[in-house]
Motif scaffolding. Structure first.
Motif, PDB file in Angstrom:
ATOM      1  N   ILE A   1       0.840  -1.201   0.000  1.00 48.53           N
ATOM      2  CA  ILE A   1       0.000   0.000   0.000  1.00 48.53           C
ATOM      3  C   ILE A   1       0.876   1.253   0.000  1.00 48.53           C
ATOM      4  N   ARG A   2       0.551   2.172  -0.864  1.00 49.43           N
ATOM      5  CA  ARG A   2       1.267   3.448  -0.929  1.00 49.43           C
ATOM      6  C   ARG A   2       0.761   4.321   0.232  1.00 49.43           C
ATOM      7  N   ALA A   3       1.675   4.984   0.906  1.00 48.62           N
ATOM      8  CA  ALA A   3       1.265   5.765   2.084  1.00 48.62           C
ATOM      9  C   ALA A   3       2.155   6.989   2.251  1.00 48.62           C
ATOM     10  N   VAL A   4       1.759   7.855   3.178  1.00 48.70           N
ATOM     11  CA  VAL A   4       2.552   9.059   3.475  1.00 48.70           C
ATOM     12  C   VAL A   4       2.934   9.018   4.957  1.00 48.70           C
ATOM     13  N   VAL A   5       4.212   9.331   5.251  1.00 48.71           N
ATOM     14  CA  VAL A   5       4.668   9.360   6.648  1.00 48.71           C
ATOM     15  C   VAL A   5       4.014  10.536   7.355  1.00 48.71           C
ATOM     16  N   ARG A   6       3.419  10.270   8.516  1.00 45.33           N
ATOM     17  CA  ARG A   6       2.813  11.361   9.302  1.00 45.33           C
ATOM     18  C   ARG A   6       3.703  11.741  10.483  1.00 45.33           C
ATOM     19  N   LYS A   7       4.280  10.755  11.153  1.00 47.10           N
ATOM     20  CA  LYS A   7       5.009  11.046  12.383  1.00 47.10           C
ATOM     21  C   LYS A   7       6.033   9.951  12.662  1.00 47.10           C
ATOM     22  N   VAL A   8       7.197  10.330  13.178  1.00 49.58           N
ATOM     23  CA  VAL A   8       8.175   9.335  13.627  1.00 49.58           C
ATOM     24  C   VAL A   8       8.382   9.572  15.125  1.00 49.58           C
ATOM     25  N   ILE A   9       8.089   8.555  15.948  1.00 47.52           N
ATOM     26  CA  ILE A   9       8.171   8.721  17.408  1.00 47.52           C
ATOM     27  C   ILE A   9       9.273   7.809  17.948  1.00 47.52           C
ATOM     28  N   PRO A  10      10.382   8.396  18.475  1.00 44.40           N
ATOM     29  CA  PRO A  10      11.447   7.537  19.039  1.00 44.40           C
ATOM     30  C   PRO A  10      10.932   6.811  20.278  1.00 44.40           C
ATOM     31  N   MET A  11      11.195   5.496  20.362  1.00 40.19           N
ATOM     32  CA  MET A  11      10.727   4.688  21.491  1.00 40.19           C
ATOM     33  C   MET A  11      11.894   3.999  22.193  1.00 40.19           C
ATOM     34  N   GLY A  12      13.099   4.532  22.077  1.00 38.11           N
ATOM     35  CA  GLY A  12      14.260   3.881  22.687  1.00 38.11           C
ATOM     36  C   GLY A  12      14.977   3.037  21.648  1.00 38.11           C
ATOM     37  N   ILE A  13      14.822   1.692  21.760  1.00 37.74           N
ATOM     38  CA  ILE A  13      15.561   0.837  20.828  1.00 37.74           C
ATOM     39  C   ILE A  13      14.920   0.759  19.435  1.00 37.74           C
ATOM     40  N   TYR A  14      13.700   1.242  19.299  1.00 35.90           N
ATOM     41  CA  TYR A  14      13.068   1.292  17.978  1.00 35.90           C
ATOM     42  C   TYR A  14      12.277   2.591  17.849  1.00 35.90           C
ATOM     43  N   ASN A  15      11.768   2.841  16.643  1.00 36.43           N
ATOM     44  CA  ASN A  15      10.937   4.022  16.415  1.00 36.43           C
ATOM     45  C   ASN A  15       9.568   3.570  15.938  1.00 36.43           C
ATOM     46  N   LYS A  16       8.582   4.333  16.372  1.00 36.67           N
ATOM     47  CA  LYS A  16       7.229   4.047  15.927  1.00 36.67           C
ATOM     48  C   LYS A  16       6.967   5.011  14.776  1.00 36.67           C
ATOM     49  N   ILE A  17       6.513   4.499  13.649  1.00 39.79           N
ATOM     50  CA  ILE A  17       6.252   5.398  12.534  1.00 39.79           C
ATOM     51  C   ILE A  17       4.776   5.320  12.169  1.00 39.79           C
ATOM     52  N   GLU A  18       4.147   6.495  12.162  1.00 42.24           N
ATOM     53  CA  GLU A  18       2.719   6.551  11.835  1.00 42.24           C
ATOM     54  C   GLU A  18       2.593   6.952  10.376  1.00 42.24           C
ATOM     55  N   ILE A  19       1.858   6.132   9.613  1.00 41.88           N
ATOM     56  CA  ILE A  19       1.690   6.446   8.198  1.00 41.88           C
ATOM     57  C   ILE A  19       0.208   6.521   7.853  1.00 41.88           C
ATOM     58  N   ASP A  20      -0.079   7.251   6.763  1.00 41.41           N
ATOM     59  CA  ASP A  20      -1.459   7.405   6.319  1.00 41.41           C
ATOM     60  C   ASP A  20      -1.630   6.644   5.005  1.00 41.41           C
ATOM     61  N   CYS A  21      -2.413   5.584   5.040  1.00 44.09           N
ATOM     62  CA  CYS A  21      -2.636   4.755   3.840  1.00 44.09           C
ATOM     63  C   CYS A  21      -4.037   5.008   3.274  1.00 44.09           C
ATOM     64  N   GLY A  22      -4.692   6.070   3.754  1.00 46.68           N
ATOM     65  CA  GLY A  22      -6.134   6.204   3.506  1.00 46.68           C
ATOM     66  C   GLY A  22      -6.819   5.701   4.769  1.00 46.68           C
ATOM     67  N   PHE A  23      -6.062   5.006   5.583  1.00 41.66           N
ATOM     68  CA  PHE A  23      -6.391   4.609   6.955  1.00 41.66           C
ATOM     69  C   PHE A  23      -5.066   4.647   7.713  1.00 41.66           C
ATOM     70  N   PRO A  24      -5.105   4.869   9.018  1.00 44.78           N
ATOM     71  CA  PRO A  24      -3.834   4.994   9.751  1.00 44.78           C
ATOM     72  C   PRO A  24      -3.195   3.640  10.020  1.00 44.78           C
ATOM     73  N   LEU A  25      -1.877   3.593   9.950  1.00 45.80           N
ATOM     74  CA  LEU A  25      -1.142   2.359  10.234  1.00 45.80           C
ATOM     75  C   LEU A  25       0.111   2.726  11.024  1.00 45.80           C
ATOM     76  N   VAL A  26       0.488   1.851  11.956  1.00 44.05           N
ATOM     77  CA  VAL A  26       1.698   2.072  12.758  1.00 44.05           C
ATOM     78  C   VAL A  26       2.676   0.936  12.468  1.00 44.05           C
ATOM     79  N   ALA A  27       3.936   1.297  12.201  1.00 44.82           N
ATOM     80  CA  ALA A  27       4.981   0.284  11.978  1.00 44.82           C
ATOM     81  C   ALA A  27       6.155   0.602  12.903  1.00 44.82           C
ATOM     82  N   TYR A  28       7.031  -0.381  13.133  1.00 43.61           N
ATOM     83  CA  TYR A  28       8.233  -0.152  13.945  1.00 43.61           C
ATOM     84  C   TYR A  28       9.458  -0.225  13.046  1.00 43.61           C
TER      85      TYR A  28
END
Ligand code: ATP
Length: 364
Positions: free
Chosen positions: A305-332
């Motif tokens: 799915i093509r998406a746009v990055v909305r936010k990158v949140i540092p979580m220590g050993i990984y980062n949480k990335i919020e993307i907009d696919c037409g619906f919100p999705l969170v990846a690490y």
């Protein structure tokens, strides 16, 4: 087939506190040598259940059986209590030496002084506390106090140990070190255990089976992989960190692959549902791959799915990335991947995930 009874069986157990019903568990069991984790949010009833299993709180109904024998008389309760030990979040040590604390449970077991000495030192050794034997328990750090408390519990060689949030008050490195030691000692000694925790990682490390408790009821039981990847309902999904819990409409379903419409996309997932049905689907953030070029034709994942990055949140050993696919999705993603892919807000990316990575929940 093994017909030996479980070490512990609970049937139709109900418990009230201050006159209010807080536990209602039709069935729960613990096999010999099994480690079960009891996970649930604050106030879900973990401590109440543990205190009841330790016979420190009386149930309002139901039965607890140990190896098939009901714990319903003073004699049965006495015999059962000698088989178990309990560790609480607060170490509750006596104001004496570490040695005397660990020896406490042994003295009432009519062991000789020599036997007590060798058992205490052997158990302190297991918990890397042998050098602290003559230290005053009141001068220990939080981690050392909890090691002493665990050594006291294990010194009696219990057949079952009940651990109620044993590491909740400790800092992260101390907690990790103690979890590692406890995992090893439970395996080496073959002691059955129930570990109440709100920390899923602790549960994953320590147990082979999980029970999720919410509002006094066990809402799901299973292996850690089943609970983490195949949650029974939305509550469990959120509690075990699913992060992506979304609602879509089934377009088609054939040979256990459902196509679900969501945000203008047709998502393929493994599961059975009726066309037109509104379903919930869950996707763990770690099961989503992010790339900056279209991986179609390269990846084996059915969903790209093509998406746009909305936010990158540092979580220590990984980062949480919020993307907009037409619906919100969170990846690490790792920081290295974020830098490498230049994932700034507004950047176009591709999210890919397998049909098998998506867990479908049908509404009741
Ligand atoms: N001594 C008490 N008197 C009355 N109600 C109580 C008492 N202790 C607990 N409760 C209630 O029983 C319910 C279960 O609480 P319990 O402490 O067993 O949950 P828990 O999962 O262990 O929570 P936490 O993780 O916050 O310790 C809650 O609604 C709580 O308010």
């Amino acid at each position: 087939m093994n017909d030996a009874p479980n070490f512990l069986e609970v049937e139709q157990l109900t418990v009230a506190r201050g006159g209010v019903p807080v536990i209602d568990i039709p069935r729960l069991s613990l096999a010999e040598g099994e480690v079960l984790s009891l996970i649930g949010p604050n106030g879900s009833g973990k401590s109440t259940l543990m205190l009841t299993l330790a016979t420190l709180l009386p149930p309002t109904g139901g039965r607890i059986r140990c190896r098939g024998e009901a714990i319903d008389s003073d004699r049965a309760r006495f015999a059962y209590r000698r088989r178990l030990a309990m560790v609480f979040q607060e170490p509750l040590l006596f104001d004496t030496t570490v040695f005397e604390n660990v020896a406490a449970g042994l003295k009432i077991r009519r062991m000789t002084r020599g036997e007590i000495r060798s058992r205490v030192m052997e158990t302190l050794e297991l918990f890397s506390m042998a050098g602290f034997a003559e230290r005053s328990a009141s001068k220990l750090s939080g981690g050392e106090s909890q090691r002493t408390s665990l050594a006291r519990a294990f010194a009696i060689r219990p057949e079952m140990i009940l651990l109620d949030e044993p590491f909740a008050a400790l800092d992260a490195p101390t907690r990790l070190a103690l979890t590692t030691d406890l995992e090893r000692i439970l395996t080496e000694t073959g002691t059955a255990a129930i570990v109440a925790t709100h920390d899923q990682l602790e549960a994953l490390r320590l147990s082979t089976r999980m029970a999720v408790i919410n509002r006094g009821a066990i809402v799901q039981g299973g292996t850690p992989a089943e609970v983490m990847n195949r949650p029974a309902n939305e509550f469990v999904a959120s509690f075990v960190g699913m992060e992506n819990v979304l609602t879509g409409t089934v377009l088609a379903c054939s040979q256990s692959v459902a196509t679900v419409s969501l945000g203008g996309h047709a998502i393929e997932l493994v599961g059975q549902a009726e066309p037109g049905e509104s379903v919930i689907f869950c996707l763990r953030p770690e099961n989503i791959a992010i790339s900056t070029t279209d991986p179609a034709g390269v990846t084996s994942a059915r969903n790209v799915i093509r998406a746009v990055v909305r936010k990158v949140i540092p979580m220590g050993i990984y980062n949480k990335i919020e993307i907009d696919c037409g619906f919100p999705l969170v990846a690490y993603l790792t920081s290295q991947s974020i830098d490498h892919l230049h994932l700034d807000p507004g950047k176009t990316v591709y999210a890919s995930f397998k049909a098998t990575a998506v867990h479908l929940l049908r509404r009741d």
